[in-house]
Motif scaffolding. Structure first.
Motif: not given
Length: 206
Positions: A107, A109-112, A114-115, A176, A179-180
């Motif tokens: 899951y 990606n660049w948007s994940v 970035l958030y 997300t 990733c964080t």
């Protein structure tokens, strides 16, 4: 929420009374003083969940009340329990890495990403900075607090709940979160010592 608070308050009142009684009569040795606080937290959580309440609220409210009631004995009971807490925290991190990371990499990606970066910086640091408004702290100190806190294991617990519930969009939410957390481990781990040294040097009187 009401059940959680009631369980936390009731269990903590009973446990505090028993601990004082046992301490006063010499029924508990130094070796066993590391267990009561951990056992109380687990008992609050388990009992509240069993009764249909929130175990998190029960443990949280119980901890607040215990700190208020056991002011004189708090250090005696909390210090030995820190080792058990650190061990359980490490176990949680191991389970997090083994159970979630591999299943959520797809899951990313660049948007994940970035958030995740925003979550560790602007989204967290700005509210912390504003909440410290009016306190006699230097801006660098407020930024330091915002960068390193608040943090905790709650994100892992809630992430596992979302992941196991099979909710719509649960995969991307969990991805997300993972990733964080991974970025937090990496960035906060690498920056801890340098930033502490820099803040210490800046805080010394010239």
């Amino acid at each position: 929420m009401g059940i959680g608070v009631a369980v936390g308050v009731g269990a903590t009142l009973a446990a505090t009374w028993l601990l004082r009684l046992c301490t006063r009569r010499g029924w508990i040795s130094e070796t066993w003083r590391q267990l009561p606080v951990v056992a109380l937290a687990l008992s609050c959580f388990a009992l509240a969940q069993l009764l249909g309440g929130s175990g998190f609220i029960a443990a949280f409210s119980g901890g607040l009340l215990f700190g208020a009631l056991a002011q004189q004995e708090k250090h005696t009971f909390l210090l030995p329990a820190e080792g058990s807490g650190d061990t359980l925290a490490l176990v949680t991190w191991v389970l997090f890495g083994a159970g979630l990371v591999g299943q959520t990499l797809g899951y990313f990606n660049w948007s994940v990403l970035l958030y995740a970066v925003l979550s560790l910086t602007l989204i967290r640091m700005l509210p912390v900075y504003l909440s410290l408004w009016g306190l006699p702290l230097q801006p660098r100190t407020k930024l330091f607090i915002g960068w390193f806190g608040p943090r905790g294991l709650a994100s892992i617990v809630f992430g596992i709940m979302v992941f196991s519930a099979d909710l719509p969009g649960g995969g991307i939410l969990t991805g997300t979160l993972v990733c964080t957390i991974l970025l937090s481990i990496l960035l906060h781990g690498l920056s801890a010592n340098p930033l502490v040294k820099a803040l210490t040097r800046a805080s010394r009187p010239s």
